[in-house]
Scaffold this motif. Structure first.
Motif, PDB file in Angstrom:
ATOM      1  N   VAL A 259       1.103  -1.333  -0.115  1.00  0.00           N
ATOM      2  CA  VAL A 259       0.351  -0.042   0.054  1.00  0.00           C
ATOM      3  C   VAL A 259       0.918   0.742   0.215  1.00  0.00           C
ATOM      4  N   ASP A 260       0.559   2.067  -0.770  1.00  0.00           N
ATOM      5  CA  ASP A 260       1.475   3.313  -0.455  1.00  0.00           C
ATOM      6  C   ASP A 260       0.575   4.241   0.414  1.00  0.00           C
ATOM      7  N   VAL A 261       1.196   4.247   1.322  1.00  0.00           N
ATOM      8  CA  VAL A 261       0.688   5.248   2.384  1.00  0.00           C
ATOM      9  C   VAL A 261       1.412   6.462   2.287  1.00  0.00           C
ATOM     10  N   ASP A 262       2.601   6.379   1.561  1.00  0.00           N
ATOM     11  CA  ASP A 262       2.299   8.424   1.181  1.00  0.00           C
ATOM     12  C   ASP A 262       1.514   8.775   0.693  1.00  0.00           C
ATOM     13  N   GLY A 263       0.992   8.277  -0.384  1.00  0.00           N
ATOM     14  CA  GLY A 263       0.262   8.597  -1.718  1.00  0.00           C
ATOM     15  C   GLY A 263      -0.964   8.802  -1.282  1.00  0.00           C
ATOM     16  N   MET A 264      -1.561   7.733  -0.273  1.00  0.00           N
ATOM     17  CA  MET A 264      -2.694   7.727   0.035  1.00  0.00           C
ATOM     18  C   MET A 264      -2.940   9.378   0.876  1.00  0.00           C
ATOM     19  N   LEU A 265      -1.390   9.511   1.711  1.00  0.00           N
ATOM     20  CA  LEU A 265      -1.906  10.263   3.164  1.00  0.00           C
ATOM     21  C   LEU A 265      -1.991  11.846   1.740  1.00  0.00           C
ATOM     22  N   LYS A 266      -1.108  12.233   1.139  1.00  0.00           N
ATOM     23  CA  LYS A 266      -1.257  13.294   0.243  1.00  0.00           C
ATOM     24  C   LYS A 266      -2.871  12.922  -0.811  1.00  0.00           C
ATOM     25  N   GLU A 267      -2.972  11.992  -1.034  1.00  0.00           N
ATOM     26  CA  GLU A 267      -3.642  12.727  -1.820  1.00  0.00           C
ATOM     27  C   GLU A 267      -5.265  13.058  -1.048  1.00  0.00           C
ATOM     28  N   MET A 268      -5.154  12.714   0.841  1.00  0.00           N
ATOM     29  CA  MET A 268      -6.394  13.109   1.627  1.00  0.00           C
ATOM     30  C   MET A 268      -5.739  14.506   1.891  1.00  0.00           C
ATOM     31  N   GLU A 269      -4.472  14.978   1.926  1.00  0.00           N
ATOM     32  CA  GLU A 269      -4.617  16.343   2.213  1.00  0.00           C
ATOM     33  C   GLU A 269      -4.345  16.985   0.704  1.00  0.00           C
ATOM     34  N   ASP A 270      -4.342  16.688  -0.318  1.00  0.00           N
ATOM     35  CA  ASP A 270      -4.955  17.427  -1.059  1.00  0.00           C
ATOM     36  C   ASP A 270      -6.638  18.218  -1.015  1.00  0.00           C
ATOM     37  N   ASP A 271      -7.635  16.925  -1.042  1.00  0.00           N
ATOM     38  CA  ASP A 271      -8.401  16.596  -1.120  1.00  0.00           C
ATOM     39  C   ASP A 271      -9.151  18.109   0.185  1.00  0.00           C
ATOM     40  N   GLU A 272      -7.935  17.984   1.365  1.00  0.00           N
ATOM     41  CA  GLU A 272      -8.671  18.400   2.120  1.00  0.00           C
ATOM     42  C   GLU A 272      -8.495  20.302   1.790  1.00  0.00           C
ATOM     43  N   ARG A 273      -7.237  20.119   0.791  1.00  0.00           N
ATOM     44  CA  ARG A 273      -6.886  21.905   0.444  1.00  0.00           C
ATOM     45  C   ARG A 273      -8.052  21.851  -0.699  1.00  0.00           C
ATOM     46  N   ARG A 274      -8.317  21.518  -1.428  1.00  0.00           N
ATOM     47  CA  ARG A 274      -9.519  21.466  -1.897  1.00  0.00           C
ATOM     48  C   ARG A 274     -10.813  22.267  -1.776  1.00  0.00           C
ATOM     49  N   GLU A 275     -11.106  21.372  -0.577  1.00  0.00           N
ATOM     50  CA  GLU A 275     -12.093  21.855  -0.009  1.00  0.00           C
ATOM     51  C   GLU A 275     -12.029  22.732   0.574  1.00  0.00           C
ATOM     52  N   GLU A 276     -10.850  23.078   0.967  1.00  0.00           N
ATOM     53  CA  GLU A 276     -10.712  24.380   1.846  1.00  0.00           C
ATOM     54  C   GLU A 276     -10.753  25.583   0.940  1.00  0.00           C
ATOM     55  N   GLU A 277     -10.411  25.257  -0.185  1.00  0.00           N
ATOM     56  CA  GLU A 277     -10.152  26.689  -0.981  1.00  0.00           C
ATOM     57  C   GLU A 277     -11.707  26.116  -1.679  1.00  0.00           C
ATOM     58  N   THR A 278     -12.475  25.721  -1.635  1.00  0.00           N
ATOM     59  CA  THR A 278     -13.657  25.984  -2.357  1.00  0.00           C
ATOM     60  C   THR A 278     -14.860  26.413  -1.267  1.00  0.00           C
ATOM     61  N   LYS A 279     -14.184  26.436  -0.011  1.00  0.00           N
ATOM     62  CA  LYS A 279     -14.870  26.567   1.258  1.00  0.00           C
ATOM     63  C   LYS A 279     -14.457  27.920   1.119  1.00  0.00           C
ATOM     64  N   ALA A 280     -13.523  28.674   1.372  1.00  0.00           N
ATOM     65  CA  ALA A 280     -12.431  30.176   0.691  1.00  0.00           C
ATOM     66  C   ALA A 280     -13.268  30.908  -0.176  1.00  0.00           C
ATOM     67  N   ARG A 281     -13.190  30.696  -1.347  1.00  0.00           N
ATOM     68  CA  ARG A 281     -13.990  30.479  -3.008  1.00  0.00           C
ATOM     69  C   ARG A 281     -15.429  31.159  -1.831  1.00  0.00           C
ATOM     70  N   GLN A 282     -16.632  30.588  -1.589  1.00  0.00           N
ATOM     71  CA  GLN A 282     -17.823  30.437  -1.271  1.00  0.00           C
ATOM     72  C   GLN A 282     -17.754  31.489  -0.151  1.00  0.00           C
ATOM     73  N   ARG A 283     -17.228  31.513   1.241  1.00  0.00           N
ATOM     74  CA  ARG A 283     -17.333  32.299   1.579  1.00  0.00           C
ATOM     75  C   ARG A 283     -16.341  34.624   0.949  1.00  0.00           C
ATOM     76  N   VAL A 284     -15.753  34.423   0.502  1.00  0.00           N
ATOM     77  CA  VAL A 284     -15.470  35.299  -0.417  1.00  0.00           C
ATOM     78  C   VAL A 284     -17.308  35.725  -1.098  1.00  0.00           C
ATOM     79  N   ALA A 285     -17.052  34.876  -1.945  1.00  0.00           N
ATOM     80  CA  ALA A 285     -18.284  34.923  -2.590  1.00  0.00           C
ATOM     81  C   ALA A 285     -19.552  34.719  -2.195  1.00  0.00           C
ATOM     82  N   ASN A 286     -20.018  34.648  -0.901  1.00  0.00           N
ATOM     83  CA  ASN A 286     -20.831  35.359  -0.124  1.00  0.00           C
ATOM     84  C   ASN A 286     -21.367  36.581   0.557  1.00  0.00           C
ATOM     85  N   GLU A 287     -19.496  37.211   0.999  1.00  0.00           N
ATOM     86  CA  GLU A 287     -19.062  38.320   1.709  1.00  0.00           C
ATOM     87  C   GLU A 287     -18.891  39.663   0.589  1.00  0.00           C
TER      88      GLU A 287
END
Length: 276
Positions: free
Chosen positions: A106-134
């Motif tokens: 199992v590629d543990v490092d790859g799985m962790l990186k993918e999870m971090e990328d998913d979290e980063r994309r989710e945070e970016e989406t939330k940030a864009r939504q906050r800016v749009a709402n403001e």
């Protein structure tokens, strides 16, 4: 083989080591469970043999053999009755070494990186939504403010038109509604002008005071408050207001004449000139 099982691969990171240790723990738990089940089966076999031996030596009895002599709590502890299994349920088979070995791929490092990328994309989406709402909220607030100010201006203009036509009560009401939307010195002063024509001296004095609180150099507010104070019998204060109006606008002939008359007769006249 034992060294291969217990020795962690040298290339694993700290996170990989944590997952490897977890896998090793699972393997150890499975091994201990197998040992326990083997001991339990041995114990049951010995009990059964003893039961058969005693039964053969003593002959037929009305009981069920040596097992009846064992305390019930011991039987429950060592030989729990299995729950009925449905046709769809399958027995859980212990994991083999080869199955555990597959986890090492199992590629543990790859799985962790993918999870971090998913979290980063989710945070970016939330940030864009906050800016749009403001941005939307600011736009809506600006539109409401624009509408409020425009409404106040329209009501002021309608009030001035009613004043010029002699519809004093309507003008007073329109100026009041305009002040509810946006309180300005000009509208307070205009409503004071209407109040003077309606002989509402206290209301005129109050509106002029509010106008001066918003604009301390408002000449017409001093002039009209001087007229209101004069009719309220407060001659000294009326003279002070008229003098202040004349100081701010020395060329105003109407203010000069009203001040002169007030000093001579103790009474000022006039309706406060035109509305703005």
């Amino acid at each position: 083989l034992c060294s291969l099982i217990t020795r962690p691969p040298y290339h694993l990171t700290t996170t990989g080591m944590s997952m490897y240790n977890a896998q090793a723990q699972v393997r150890q738990n499975a091994s201990e469970l197998q040992d326990y089940m083997s001991d339990l089966n041995d114990w049951a076999s010995k009990i059964e043999q003893k039961d058969r031996s005693l039964t053969a030596a003593e002959g037929p009895t009305t009981g069920h053999g040596f097992v009846d002599m064992i305390p019930m709590d011991e039987l429950e502890n060592h030989s729990p009755e299995p729950k009925p299994r449905t046709s769809k349920q399958q027995p859980i088979k212990p994991k083999t070494y080869m199955e555990y070995r597959q986890w090492d791929t199992v590629d543990v490092d790859g799985m962790l990186k993918e999870m971090e990328d998913d979290e980063r994309r989710e945070e970016e989406t939330k940030a864009r939504q906050r800016v749009a709402n403001e941005r939307k909220q600011r736009f809506e607030a600006a539109e409401r403010e624009k509408f409020r100010l425009q409404t106040a201006l329209d009501l002021k203009e309608k009030g001035t038109a009613a004043l010029k036509d002699g519809r004093l009560d309507e003008a007073l009401q329109l100026y009041t509604h305009s002040l509810e939307q946006n309180a300005t010195a000009a509208v307070h002063c205009n409503r004071a002008h209407v109040a003077l024509q309606l002989s509402k001296w206290e209301e005129a004095n109050d509106d002029c005071t509010k106008a001066l609180a918003l604009d301390s150099k408002y000449v017409k507010a001093y002039y009209r408050r001087g007229l209101a104070l004069s009719n309220l019998g407060q001659t000294d204060k009326a003279i002070q207001d008229l003098q202040q109006a004349l100081a701010l606008e020395p060329t105003n002939a109407t203010t000069r004449e009203t001040l002169s008359r007030l000093k001579r007769t103790g009474k000022a006249s006039g309706d406060g000139s035109s509305a703005q």
